[in-house]
Design an enzyme around this catalytic site. Sequence first.
Site, mmCIF file in Angstrom:
data_model
loop_
_atom_site.group_PDB
_atom_site.id
_atom_site.type_symbol
_atom_site.label_atom_id
_atom_site.label_comp_id
_atom_site.label_asym_id
_atom_site.label_seq_id
_atom_site.Cartn_x
_atom_site.Cartn_y
_atom_site.Cartn_z
ATOM 1 N N ASN A 146 -13.510 25.373 11.338
ATOM 2 C CA ASN A 146 -13.388 26.440 12.473
ATOM 3 C C ASN A 146 -14.399 27.581 12.508
ATOM 4 O OD1 ASN A 146 -10.758 25.089 13.967
ATOM 5 N ND2 ASN A 146 -10.053 25.174 11.850
ATOM 6 N N GLU A 147 -15.350 27.283 13.025
ATOM 7 C CA GLU A 147 -16.293 28.146 12.896
ATOM 8 C C GLU A 147 -16.284 29.379 13.931
ATOM 9 O OE1 GLU A 147 -18.151 28.240 10.721
ATOM 10 O OE2 GLU A 147 -19.180 26.067 10.130
#
Length: 628
Positions: A146-147
Amino acid sequence: MEIFADADEACAGLAAEIAALIRANDAAGRKTVLGLATGSSPVRLYRELARLHREAKLSFRNVVTFNLDEYYGLSRTHPESYWRFMHEQLFDHLDIPAANVNVPDGTVARSEVFAACQSYEQKIRDAGGIDLQILGIGRTGHVGFNEPGSGRDSRTRLVTLDAITRRDAARDFQGEDHVPRHAITMGVGTILEARRIALLAWGEGKARVVAEAVEKPPTESLPASFLQGHAAVRFLVDAAAASELTRAKHPWLVGSIAWTPEITRRAVVWLAHAVEKPVLKLLDEHYSEHGMADLLTEQGPAYGLNIRIFNELQHTITGWPGGKPNADDRHRPERAVPHPKRVVVFSPEPSDDVLGMGGTLRRLVEQGHDVSVVYQTSGSLAVPDEEAVMAAEFVLELTQQGGAGENPEVAFAREVRRQLEAKTAFDGDTAEIRRLKAIIRRGEARAALKVTGVDPARAHFLDLPFYEQGRYRQFRIGRADVDIVARLLARIQPHQIFATGQLDDPNSVAATCFEIVRRAVASLAGENWQADCRTWLYRGADKAWDVAEIEMAVPFSPDELATKIQAIYHHKSQRSQSPVEAGRGEVWQQAGQRNRETARLYDRLGLADYEAIEAFQRHVFSERHPEA
Ligand code: F6R
């Protein structure tokens, strides 16, 4: 936040908790559902779980696992697939049924990704939800993949990897170009539904992001910060990863503290930066306005305190890193005698020596010391194939021109070239390719040493077995590694040791090499030379010491800095492989900048204005874990 002495200690505790959870659930006839991560951070936890299975009969028959993520486009058998990583690191060493293992499938067609992600989520729900989720944290602040930009409610989905994440994976994939651009990851929302969460972070490379994740308000630009909203989340970190937390870095800002000499120095240096004044111009009100009134009460007034700290900083500066002969050394970092000293510089990979202390190396030689440089690993893993092809062809061409027949060298070069041609992007290197790559790095190291003046006969290439037999993130120290270093130390009996890596990720080459030195020194405890030996830590190109941490600062002239950069430049195989990468800055440029920055910081504090400074911290090896 729980801060541990090292990753091993933290992982032993967490593994024991997991074992207790599994046993309690087994006794109640329930399954245990674990959420798992890949990467360096959990490697020691997985080793410990495998050990508990082997030695303490901990069964995983009733354990169900869900991995966070998988690179999109990689099949299970790909050397860098997370499926494979998990099997090699953990599942192959347990009795977990194959049907209980879940890793997102990186090979589903684009059109089916959405459905596959939905069914992954459903499977987690069907299993009763995750009891305990293990996480690492990326330098971008990602958990799972989850950037930045990932929302609190995001679910399992296909994502695009951040440029920094891809760069961090470049070594694993032998070049950034080979790193996949996408991944399938559980979402932040999916992760937050786990009943308990344990995030692991080791090494100073994680310090900034750990501090931001827990101290900044939750934000999409740092998805790990959403963990703050979870009722049962723990951060397990080592001291290096905790070092940027306000309570570790600026404890006087969070409450009343004991003003040790070390914290006092740190606080005064910090205050000088905060108010942009040299130390000697700090006033009582600067102290009071920045939460340091009690320091003044205890040790003030300001001027006396300023002078004391100024003198301490002044005394860290020396042009004589091996000690100044015939001088009063009461206020110098190194002792005057003996002179000359026998000095051992440990370089985890060839090039770490000149990157971290090329200028000091040269100074030590100039000042008559007997300097040995010990290259602990061959460094062959970090040589691009193209360099090896050129070297093989060079030998072939040379021997053809000389009319040489098929001697062993020609046969070797021909064989290496054949193997390189047959090699596909992610194959590991054969023994022959690694040998040639190691030779390339030796040549570079010798060329660099020449610039520093170190006698080439005093370069030791140890090619330690942990590295020759290992892969990135998966190194294991063996007795032979420690014995080889111990034998060398016992032979040289140094008065000074320079080493690096103590603050790095414990699975990195540098940290592994440091640990080997530590164990080697411990194995020789009691030998006479140790009573008269000082150890100094240096740092790589990516991070400098904070000024307040420095115990020896060796200044250089512009010409001397240029010479150091020249030495680094000889490590040709370590330069960028493409103009794009080069545009982000070369390692020799970074090293020069670091040394200039350190000098600038000294100048701003009101000390002398040098071109560049290499800095060191004193280290005393502890007696922990003497075993190999
Ligand atoms: C791995 C994962 C990532 C890593 C993170 C830290 O499954 O989801 O979030 O945990 O990139 O990686 P390491 O531990 O290699 O520093």
